[in-house]
Design an enzyme around this catalytic site. Structure first.
Site, PDB file in Angstrom:
ATOM      1  N   LYS A  15      -6.063 -23.178  -7.607  1.00 44.65           N
ATOM      2  CA  LYS A  15      -6.962 -23.200  -8.765  1.00 44.65           C
ATOM      3  C   LYS A  15      -8.283 -23.832  -8.376  1.00 44.65           C
ATOM      4  O   LYS A  15      -8.375 -24.691  -7.494  1.00 44.65           O
ATOM      5  CB  LYS A  15      -6.335 -23.959  -9.940  1.00 44.65           C
ATOM      6  CG  LYS A  15      -6.034 -25.454  -9.710  1.00 44.65           C
ATOM      7  CD  LYS A  15      -7.203 -26.371  -9.950  1.00 44.65           C
ATOM      8  CE  LYS A  15      -6.852 -27.825  -9.615  1.00 44.65           C
ATOM      9  NZ  LYS A  15      -8.041 -28.703  -9.526  1.00 44.65           N
ATOM     10  N   ASP A 145      -1.400 -30.039 -13.555  1.00 44.84           N
ATOM     11  CA  ASP A 145      -1.854 -28.710 -13.160  1.00 44.84           C
ATOM     12  C   ASP A 145      -0.736 -27.671 -13.117  1.00 44.84           C
ATOM     13  O   ASP A 145      -1.017 -26.482 -12.953  1.00 44.84           O
ATOM     14  CB  ASP A 145      -2.510 -28.759 -11.776  1.00 44.84           C
ATOM     15  CG  ASP A 145      -3.813 -29.542 -11.757  1.00 44.84           C
ATOM     16  OD1 ASP A 145      -4.464 -29.628 -12.819  1.00 44.84           O
ATOM     17  OD2 ASP A 145      -4.173 -30.064 -10.692  1.00 44.84           O
TER      18      ASP A 145
END
Length: 307
Positions: A15, A145
């Protein structure tokens, strides 16, 4: 009971935080975040094999520092297996083979990607049929996350970043990614943020400008709105990151940004050709590892007929 004999491979992406707004720490010590995640085409694969006990094996490209990745109960994929088994009231035995291409301790959520991939792989391997809501809840227990690593695409994250909601994203975005073998400690970057900004607002900065830019599909608009509150503390701890950003932008990048808490630096480019040209320039100037990836890509998903 063994449901099937075939291993299951799940791919999960790195990400990039397109927007990372950080508020003053809460009473529980966590910083409230408003962030926009994007999954990019740099991925780890986790393959779950039937076995008599739970274990983790590590592999990866030659520039990954595998020695710094735990292969025991401290590995996030191992912790995911234990947590998923606890949810179902059983021990989940499997041999988890993690093939890494996401830089370690680089601000790209590689460990979170592995945890998300392990949840999906073990769910399929043992035919557990865990609901999406339960998988997201378990993911949030593993780390801020991890829920996004399950969802992928582009998403708004709030809370500690673990509350995720997909957002409109009409563009195809091209990134040049420059990892660094000398990792940065995420807790230390947050502590340094607190030292630099002792009077930070409890409410993190809004991501509305970034979200509006995504809806245009225009790289120049996105470049103008990229934002990371952890960039200043990361560069203060590692001034070389600032020099790298300046150099990449002087070579034509639309914008350079520290990814998350660093030390990986990402550069937004106008197109695939532009990203390849920039990657070549950075390699010629001495960056040992330079990667090109596009976004947004899917979250954790089974790879059919993986060999």
């Amino acid at each position: 009971m063994i449901v099937g004999t075939q291993p299951v491979t799940v791919r999960a992406a790195a990400k990039v935080n397109l927007h990372l707004g950080v508020g003053a720490p809460r009473d529980d010590g966590f910083h409230p975040l408003t962030t926009v995640y994007q999954a990019v085409g740099l991925c780890d694969d986790v393959t779950a094999h039937h076995d008599d006990e739970l274990s983790v094996e590590l592999g990866g490209t030659d520039w990954i520092d595998l020695a710094s990745v735990a292969a025991d109960e401290d590995n996030l994929a191992h912790r995911a297996a234990v947590l998923l088994g606890r949810h179902h009231g059983r021990d989940l035995a499997a041999r988890l083979v993690v093939e890494k291409a996401i830089p370690v301790a680089g601000g790209l959520a590689g460990g979170s990607a592995d945890a998300a991939a392990a949840l999906v792989a073990l769910d399929r391997l043992h035919d557990l049929r865990t609901s999406d809501d339960d998988l997201l809840r378990l993911a949030a227990e593993l780390g801020s996350d991890v829920p996004f690593s399950l969802i992928g695409g582009t998403a708004l994250g709030t809370g500690r970043g673990e509350i995720v909601e997909p957002v409109a994203d009409v563009g195809t975005w091209w990134w040049v990614i420059v990892p660094d073998r000398d990792g940065l400690s995420t807790p230390e970057v947050y502590r340094h943020f607190d030292r630099l900004f002792p009077d930070a607002d409890p409410t993190p900065p809004s991501a509305e400008a970034l979200l509006s830019a995504l809806r245009t599909g225009q790289p120049v608009s996105l470049a103008r709105s990229l934002h990371n509150d952890l960039q200043e503390p990361a560069i203060d701890l590692r001034p070389d990151l600032g020099r790298l950003i300046d150099h990449g932008e002087s070579e034509g990048a639309l914008r350079g940004l520290v990814s998350g808490s660093g030390p990986t630096v990402v550069f937004l480019c106008e197109s695939a050709d532009h990203s390849r040209d920039l990657a070549g320039a950075l390699m010629r100037s001495g960056s040992p590892v330079v990667l090109v990836a596009n976004g947004a890509v899917a979250g954790a998903h089974v790879v059919p007929d993986h060999v």
